[in-house]
Design a protein around this motif. Structure first.
Motif, mmCIF file in Angstrom:
data_model
loop_
_atom_site.group_PDB
_atom_site.id
_atom_site.type_symbol
_atom_site.label_atom_id
_atom_site.label_comp_id
_atom_site.label_asym_id
_atom_site.label_seq_id
_atom_site.Cartn_x
_atom_site.Cartn_y
_atom_site.Cartn_z
ATOM 1 N N SER A 306 0.838 -1.204 0.000
ATOM 2 C CA SER A 306 0.000 0.000 0.000
ATOM 3 C C SER A 306 0.879 1.261 0.000
ATOM 4 O O SER A 306 0.646 2.215 -0.758
ATOM 5 C CB SER A 306 -0.897 -0.081 1.245
ATOM 6 O OG SER A 306 -1.789 0.982 1.343
ATOM 7 N N LYS A 328 -3.749 7.490 0.656
ATOM 8 C CA LYS A 328 -4.648 6.669 1.479
ATOM 9 C C LYS A 328 -4.009 5.291 1.555
ATOM 10 O O LYS A 328 -3.423 4.837 0.587
ATOM 11 C CB LYS A 328 -6.016 6.536 0.810
ATOM 12 C CG LYS A 328 -6.921 7.743 0.931
ATOM 13 C CD LYS A 328 -8.304 7.371 0.408
ATOM 14 C CE LYS A 328 -9.243 8.561 0.238
ATOM 15 N NZ LYS A 328 -9.235 9.546 1.288
ATOM 16 N N SER A 330 -4.238 1.075 3.266
ATOM 17 C CA SER A 330 -5.031 0.060 3.958
ATOM 18 C C SER A 330 -4.171 -1.147 4.294
ATOM 19 O O SER A 330 -3.100 -1.358 3.717
ATOM 20 C CB SER A 330 -6.233 -0.363 3.117
ATOM 21 O OG SER A 330 -5.814 -0.692 1.823
ATOM 22 N N ALA A 348 -8.015 1.176 7.802
ATOM 23 C CA ALA A 348 -7.714 2.163 6.759
ATOM 24 C C ALA A 348 -6.968 3.313 7.433
ATOM 25 O O ALA A 348 -7.192 3.596 8.629
ATOM 26 C CB ALA A 348 -9.002 2.662 6.122
ATOM 27 N N SER A 358 -4.541 5.781 11.843
ATOM 28 C CA SER A 358 -5.669 4.876 11.600
ATOM 29 C C SER A 358 -6.967 5.676 11.610
ATOM 30 O O SER A 358 -7.189 6.484 12.514
ATOM 31 C CB SER A 358 -5.673 3.810 12.698
ATOM 32 O OG SER A 358 -6.852 3.056 12.632
ATOM 33 N N SER A 361 -11.250 0.733 11.614
ATOM 34 C CA SER A 361 -10.644 -0.592 11.737
ATOM 35 C C SER A 361 -11.700 -1.670 11.956
ATOM 36 O O SER A 361 -12.856 -1.360 12.252
ATOM 37 C CB SER A 361 -9.642 -0.611 12.889
ATOM 38 O OG SER A 361 -10.313 -0.406 14.114
#
Ligand code: FAD
Length: 393
Positions: A306, A328, A330, A348, A358, A361
């Motif tokens: 990510s 962004k 994840s 995320a 965070s 979640s």
């Protein structure tokens, strides 16, 4: 000439970053990937190999598609240093590779002396299996040849380390094997941490599947005060001597050593700005994955993948003027506790000035039914297939 991007480390973060810079820039950027090994063995799912659910070959990925499909120059060598003024990377085999932007994703190395009595020369006797490949194969072979009623000891690592649920998934997989082949064997975990990832789920699973086999000694029971002797296979846990048949030492961890060599660490880790994964010490260098100090994301393959996409977008934007969207991130960490009994935890994330934070979640619940756990396991199989092709093509 074309702008040059050099990537050090062809693992979860580095392979993804090289692939995305090359794929999305349509030949406008020259990409070189420096990685010593010809086959990358994923640590993710390596515990499933120990448990007999995967083959070792199914964990291996080659760099052929990155070279042929995306025109990446794959150089099989170690990077030994970075000259940040000249903007070159030195190779162990001699020679220097120039860059306009450098991306570093070297994973972890071990903190020397963190488990007294153990050093890297002991890894062939007391494996860590925290870098996958021969270490994982050795640990599995040791588990399979344990004497009847023997003892498996794990020395668990302090935070932060790669894959927070990894040691406990491993215990589950070792217990799965022993329950079938050696049901009177015992497992002891010496753990310096008060609590750990998905603890309630693992404890429930161990109770359900492996009752009486696993004993965890946390810091209150001396789990943080351990010395090992690889010559005698003795483990001293707070003055209590245990004779181990297998001793899996997972030492404290730090950023891959090239980060120190390049002067990019503060303490054990390399600080980065979560808007682009750029080093806080050098605006031409992005650092990814386990090596970084970024904030709330766990050190996982999913996180590294990510982060690599954010860094690739930022690097392309800087070198070719392509559009850059807000970062962004994840992550999900799946763990297999027993056959078809899968659990997960994930979140995320978005960057702030200080860190990657965070924003939402989720986690599997205790008491879930078997169908839900099986579906979670199947979801993890799909994830593995998808993410490894996202990394290696
Ligand atoms: P790595 O993937 O380790 O890649 C680093 C690469 O850099 C290596 O190939 C190395 O050879 C190379 N390298 C290092 N130094 C140099 C140098 N000087 N020059 C050139 N190359 C260099 N993550 C998940 O998302 N899901 C899971 O289920 C999961 N399970 C795990 C289970 C276990 C038992 C373990 C140990 C880990 C697990 N992980 C899991 C974590 C995951 O493997 C790591 O977080 C991930 O690999 C980190 O990616 P990275 O790019 O930072 O490092």
């Amino acid at each position: 000439g074309k702008p040059r991007v050099v990537v050090i480390g062809g693992g979860a973060g580095g392979a993804t970053a090289a692939r995305y810079v090359a794929k999305d820039s349509n030949g406008e950027i020259d990409v070189t990937l420096i990685e010593p090994t010809r086959s990358y063995y994923t640590c993710f799912f390596s515990n499933l190999y120990i448990g007999g659910f995967r083959t070792l070959e199914s964990l291996a990925h080659s760099y052929a598609k990155l070279a042929t499909d995306h025109g990446i120059n794959v150089v099989h060598d170690w990077a030994t240093g970075v000259d940040r003024d000249a903007k070159t990377v030195a190779l162990a085999g001699g020679g220097r590779v120039p860059y306009d932007r450098l991306i570093i994703s070297p994973g972890i190395d071990f903190v020397e002396g963190s488990v007294p009595g153990w050093d890297l020369s002991a890894q062939t006797v007391m494996p860590h299996a925290y870098k996958a490949g021969t270490q994982t194969a050795l640990l599995r072979a040791q588990v399979e040849s344990m004497p009847e009623g023997g003892t498996y000891v794990m020395i668990a690592p302090p935070n932060p380390y790669r894959c927070p649920p990894g040691p406990y998934e491993r215990i589950s997989m070792v217990a799965h094997v022993l329950k079938e082949k050696n049901p009177t064997a015992k497992i002891i975990i010496a753990d310096p941490k008060d609590k750990y990832s998905k603890q309630a789920l693992f404890e429930e699973g161990w109770q359900n599947h492996y009752g009486g086999m696993i004993e965890r000694l946390g810091p209150d029971f001396g789990g943080g005060n351990v010395t090992v002797n690889p010559a005698t296979m003795e483990v001293d846990i707070d003055g209590e001597i245990v004779k181990a048949d297998v001793c899996n030492v997972i030492p404290a961890q730090k950023a891959g050593l090239i980060c120190d060599a390049a002067g990019l660490t503060d303490g054990n880790w390399a600080p980065v700005d979560g808007h682009s994964m750029v080093s806080r010490m050098d605006e031409n260098i992005h650092i990814l994955g386990d090596a970084t100090n970024q904030g709330d994301m766990p050190k996982s393959g999913y996180s590294a993948n990510s982060q690599a996409k954010v860094a690739a977008m930022a690097v392309r934007g800087a070198l070719t003027g392509s559009r850059v969207f807000p970062a962004k991130y994840s992550n999900t960490c799946w763990s297999l506790i027993a056959t078809d009994d899968g659990v997960k935890v994930g979140a995320a994330y978005e960057p702030t000035e200080e860190k990657i934070a965070s924003v939402s979640s989720f986690v599997s619940q205790t008491g879930e039914d078997a169908a839900m756990r099986k579906a979670t396991y199947e979801e993890s199989l799909g994830w593995y297939a998808g993410i490894t092709s996202d990394m290696f093509g």
